[in-house]
Design a protein around this motif. Structure first.
Motif, PDB file in Angstrom:
ATOM      1  N   UNK A  87       0.841  -1.207   0.000  1.00 24.61           N
ATOM      2  CA  UNK A  87       0.000   0.000   0.000  1.00 24.61           C
ATOM      3  C   UNK A  87       0.873   1.254   0.000  1.00 24.61           C
ATOM      4  N   UNK A  88       1.983   1.215   0.721  1.00 25.58           N
ATOM      5  CA  UNK A  88       2.851   2.385   0.819  1.00 25.58           C
ATOM      6  C   UNK A  88       3.753   2.581  -0.390  1.00 25.58           C
ATOM      7  N   UNK A  89       4.181   1.474  -1.024  1.00 20.63           N
ATOM      8  CA  UNK A  89       5.221   1.605  -2.043  1.00 20.63           C
ATOM      9  C   UNK A  89       4.845   1.027  -3.414  1.00 20.63           C
ATOM     10  N   UNK A  90       3.708   0.360  -3.526  1.00 19.36           N
ATOM     11  CA  UNK A  90       3.289  -0.170  -4.831  1.00 19.36           C
ATOM     12  C   UNK A  90       1.773  -0.086  -4.938  1.00 19.36           C
ATOM     13  N   UNK A  91       1.256   1.083  -4.677  1.00 15.82           N
ATOM     14  CA  UNK A  91      -0.197   1.272  -4.616  1.00 15.82           C
ATOM     15  C   UNK A  91      -0.875   1.175  -5.972  1.00 15.82           C
ATOM     16  N   UNK A  92      -0.073   1.191  -7.051  1.00 17.27           N
ATOM     17  CA  UNK A  92      -0.657   1.114  -8.393  1.00 17.27           C
ATOM     18  C   UNK A  92      -0.874  -0.327  -8.840  1.00 17.27           C
ATOM     19  N   UNK A  93      -0.701  -1.275  -7.936  1.00 17.08           N
ATOM     20  CA  UNK A  93      -0.959  -2.670  -8.278  1.00 17.08           C
ATOM     21  C   UNK A  93       0.281  -3.474  -8.611  1.00 17.08           C
ATOM     22  N   UNK A  94       1.458  -2.861  -8.514  1.00 21.44           N
ATOM     23  CA  UNK A  94       2.693  -3.590  -8.774  1.00 21.44           C
ATOM     24  C   UNK A  94       3.041  -4.525  -7.628  1.00 21.44           C
ATOM     25  N   UNK A  95       4.081  -5.318  -7.822  1.00 20.15           N
ATOM     26  CA  UNK A  95       4.541  -6.263  -6.794  1.00 20.15           C
ATOM     27  C   UNK A  95       5.979  -5.938  -6.411  1.00 20.15           C
ATOM     28  N   UNK A  96       6.209  -5.789  -5.128  1.00 15.18           N
ATOM     29  CA  UNK A  96       7.576  -5.604  -4.636  1.00 15.18           C
ATOM     30  C   UNK A  96       8.224  -6.985  -4.595  1.00 15.18           C
ATOM     31  N   UNK A  97       9.168  -7.203  -5.484  1.00 11.68           N
ATOM     32  CA  UNK A  97       9.815  -8.511  -5.555  1.00 11.68           C
ATOM     33  C   UNK A  97      11.002  -8.619  -4.600  1.00 11.68           C
ATOM     34  N   UNK A  98      11.684  -7.497  -4.367  1.00 12.56           N
ATOM     35  CA  UNK A  98      12.862  -7.498  -3.500  1.00 12.56           C
ATOM     36  C   UNK A  98      12.881  -6.230  -2.656  1.00 12.56           C
ATOM     37  N   UNK A  99      13.213  -6.392  -1.380  1.00 15.86           N
ATOM     38  CA  UNK A  99      13.534  -5.276  -0.493  1.00 15.86           C
ATOM     39  C   UNK A  99      14.910  -5.572   0.077  1.00 15.86           C
ATOM     40  N   UNK A 100      15.851  -4.656  -0.112  1.00 19.65           N
ATOM     41  CA  UNK A 100      17.214  -4.896   0.360  1.00 19.65           C
ATOM     42  C   UNK A 100      17.756  -3.659   1.059  1.00 19.65           C
ATOM     43  N   UNK A 101      18.658  -3.886   1.981  1.00 24.12           N
ATOM     44  CA  UNK A 101      19.417  -2.797   2.584  1.00 24.12           C
ATOM     45  C   UNK A 101      20.762  -2.747   1.884  1.00 24.12           C
ATOM     46  N   UNK A 102      21.342  -1.558   1.779  1.00 22.53           N
ATOM     47  CA  UNK A 102      22.641  -1.449   1.129  1.00 22.53           C
ATOM     48  C   UNK A 102      23.450  -0.313   1.732  1.00 22.53           C
ATOM     49  N   UNK A 103      24.759  -0.453   1.612  1.00 20.07           N
ATOM     50  CA  UNK A 103      25.658   0.547   2.151  1.00 20.07           C
ATOM     51  C   UNK A 103      27.088   0.047   2.096  1.00 20.07           C
ATOM     52  N   UNK A 104      27.998   0.822   2.661  1.00 22.25           N
ATOM     53  CA  UNK A 104      29.392   0.412   2.746  1.00 22.25           C
ATOM     54  C   UNK A 104      29.564  -0.550   3.920  1.00 22.25           C
ATOM     55  N   UNK A 105      30.312  -1.631   3.723  1.00 19.51           N
ATOM     56  CA  UNK A 105      30.447  -2.611   4.805  1.00 19.51           C
ATOM     57  C   UNK A 105      31.374  -2.123   5.914  1.00 19.51           C
ATOM     58  N   UNK A 106      31.130  -2.628   7.112  1.00 17.70           N
ATOM     59  CA  UNK A 106      32.066  -2.393   8.216  1.00 17.70           C
ATOM     60  C   UNK A 106      33.043  -3.555   8.334  1.00 17.70           C
ATOM     61  N   UNK A 107      32.683  -4.698   7.742  1.00 22.35           N
ATOM     62  CA  UNK A 107      33.593  -5.835   7.741  1.00 22.35           C
ATOM     63  C   UNK A 107      33.234  -6.789   6.607  1.00 22.35           C
ATOM     64  N   UNK A 108      34.211  -7.585   6.206  1.00 26.61           N
ATOM     65  CA  UNK A 108      33.975  -8.601   5.189  1.00 26.61           C
ATOM     66  C   UNK A 108      33.289  -9.804   5.833  1.00 26.61           C
ATOM     67  N   UNK A 109      32.531 -10.532   5.034  1.00 30.66           N
ATOM     68  CA  UNK A 109      31.865 -11.727   5.526  1.00 30.66           C
ATOM     69  C   UNK A 109      32.326 -12.926   4.701  1.00 30.66           C
TER      70      UNK A 109
END
Length: 399
Positions: free
Chosen positions: A362-384
């Motif tokens: 309702x907040x981000x795809x109110x025109x009937x679309x589908x949110x397929x992915x939600x991700x966080x992103x940024x510069x890492x503080x450490x390698x994994x």
């Protein structure tokens, strides 16, 4: 008792305690499998694909490294018997986590991540990979799992070409998910432009958010959905069944979750693995739920930006294409010095998640679309560390 006697007694006690500690530590390390060769990491070596003569298997060995839901690696390939330059990709319904992905949406997105890695590797190895989606028609959704077994997601036809330097190729060999805290730096306009440029499909969009209001709102959705998921016992049990506690299990199964998924590495990884092997309750039930919520809290509190992939519809083809786009997005992020982590819980479609799922749409795809992915992103503080991967030969359907 004389001071000398007391001192001698204390020395003996401390020595005994030290000996017990060393024995206990050594035992945990052995139980963890510290001396076991990590065969499950072999596919991450750049030379791994060179072991195979068939170019289709070489490219599938690269596809194996792609991001995939719950690290289930739900891929099967069938090599065309008549044409040595054609193979087919199938969704492996035996690897479908039914509780969190009842409609197999995440599984089909995962088919797309594989396909994009194949295309990128093809450029580098000198093969143009033409992808035809659902060449035998779409799934019968009424008998979905049976349909997955007989209908391929894609037909891939290779054409010999001159090797080309694909700027995303080296990033194929980096871990696709970083669950650690991120630096507070915002993305630059140039970084946003490059990330958004990975999408060329008018039926999809990438939206990047780093303003305070949306950071708080999306973080709230992430926390609410994580809390819901942690309280659904059948979902947590499903996760527990694919947890690999030690090196022996990781080499046996080569898919699923393990302690290094939270960024634990080195000697601490083996101590923790030994502990959860001896005391499984440390990573199940209430303890697992609390750990999951706390991990999500750490993520949410240390996220400078979020991104969404939104499709105009929720067709199977759109799901595959969103996975292909996600691969380009995460690999481009790597090139820009950024890392990513999917926050998939709020987009899952089991009954308990209905309210936050409806809310975020309702907040981000109110025109009937589908949110397929939600991700966080940024510069890492450490390698994994890199996660488990199976043997590419295990993907091949034997006929």
């Amino acid at each position: 008792m004389s001071k000398r006697t007391v001192k001698k007694t204390m020395t003996i006690i401390l020595s005994s305690i030290g000996a017990v500690f060393i024995i206990a530590l050594a035992s945990l390390l052995v139980i963890s499998g510290i001396f076991e060769s990590a065969k499950y990491l072999e596919p991450w070596q750049k030379t791994y694909s060179q072991k195979f003569d068939d170019p289709r298997i070489q490219l599938a060995a690269h596809g194996l490294l792609a991001a995939n839901g719950h690290n289930m690696q739900p891929w099967k390939i069938r090599l065309d018997k008549d044409d040595p330059m054609v193979f087919y990709l199938y969704a492996d319904n035996d690897r479908l986590p039914n509780e969190v992905d009842p409609f197999a949406r995440q599984m089909i997105i995962t088919q797309g991540t594989f396909l994009e890695y194949v295309k990128i590797a093809g450029d580098e190895l000198g093969y143009k990979a033409a992808v035809e989606l659902f060449p035998n028609g779409g799934y019968d959704e009424q008998i979905l799992q049976a349909s997955m077994k007989i209908k391929p997601v894609a037909k891939i036809r290779l054409t010999k070409d001159q090797p080309q330097n694909n700027p995303l190729y080296d990033s194929l060999f980096l871990p696709d998910t970083n669950r650690a805290a991120y630096q507070s730096d915002k993305l630059t306009s140039e970084q946003i432009d490059q990330l958004e440029a990975t999408n060329t499909d008018v039926n999809m969009s990438i939206k990047i958010f780093q303003d305070k209001e949306n950071i708080e709102k999306q973080g709230s959705y992430a926390m609410k959905s994580a809390t819901i998921e942690a309280g659904v016992s059948r979902v947590m049990q499903e996760t527990d069944t694919i947890f690999r506690a030690n090196e022996y299990q990781k080499n046996k199964y080569r898919y699923g979750f393990s302690v290094e998924g939270q960024g634990t590495s080195g000697i601490m990884q083996h101590i923790l693995q030994g502990l959860v092997t001896v005391f499984p309750s440390l990573n199940s039930g209430k303890a697992a739920s609390e750990m999951f919520i706390q991990s999500t809290r750490t993520s949410v509190d240390n996220t400078p930006a979020y991104a969404m992939i939104i499709t105009n519809d929720n067709s199977r083809s759109s799901q595959v294409k969103s996975g292909m786009l996600y691969s380009r997005l995460v690999l481009t992020a790597h090139r820009l010095g950024l890392v990513m982590q999917p926050l998939s819980q709020v987009l899952e479609e089991y009954p308990e998640m209905k309210e936050p799922y409806s809310g975020i749409h309702r907040d981000y795809a109110s025109d009937g679309g589908t949110i397929q992915m939600l991700v966080r992103l940024g510069k890492p503080t450490k390698e994994v560390p890199q996660s488990m991967r199976g043997d590419v030969m295990d993907l091949i359907i034997r006929e």
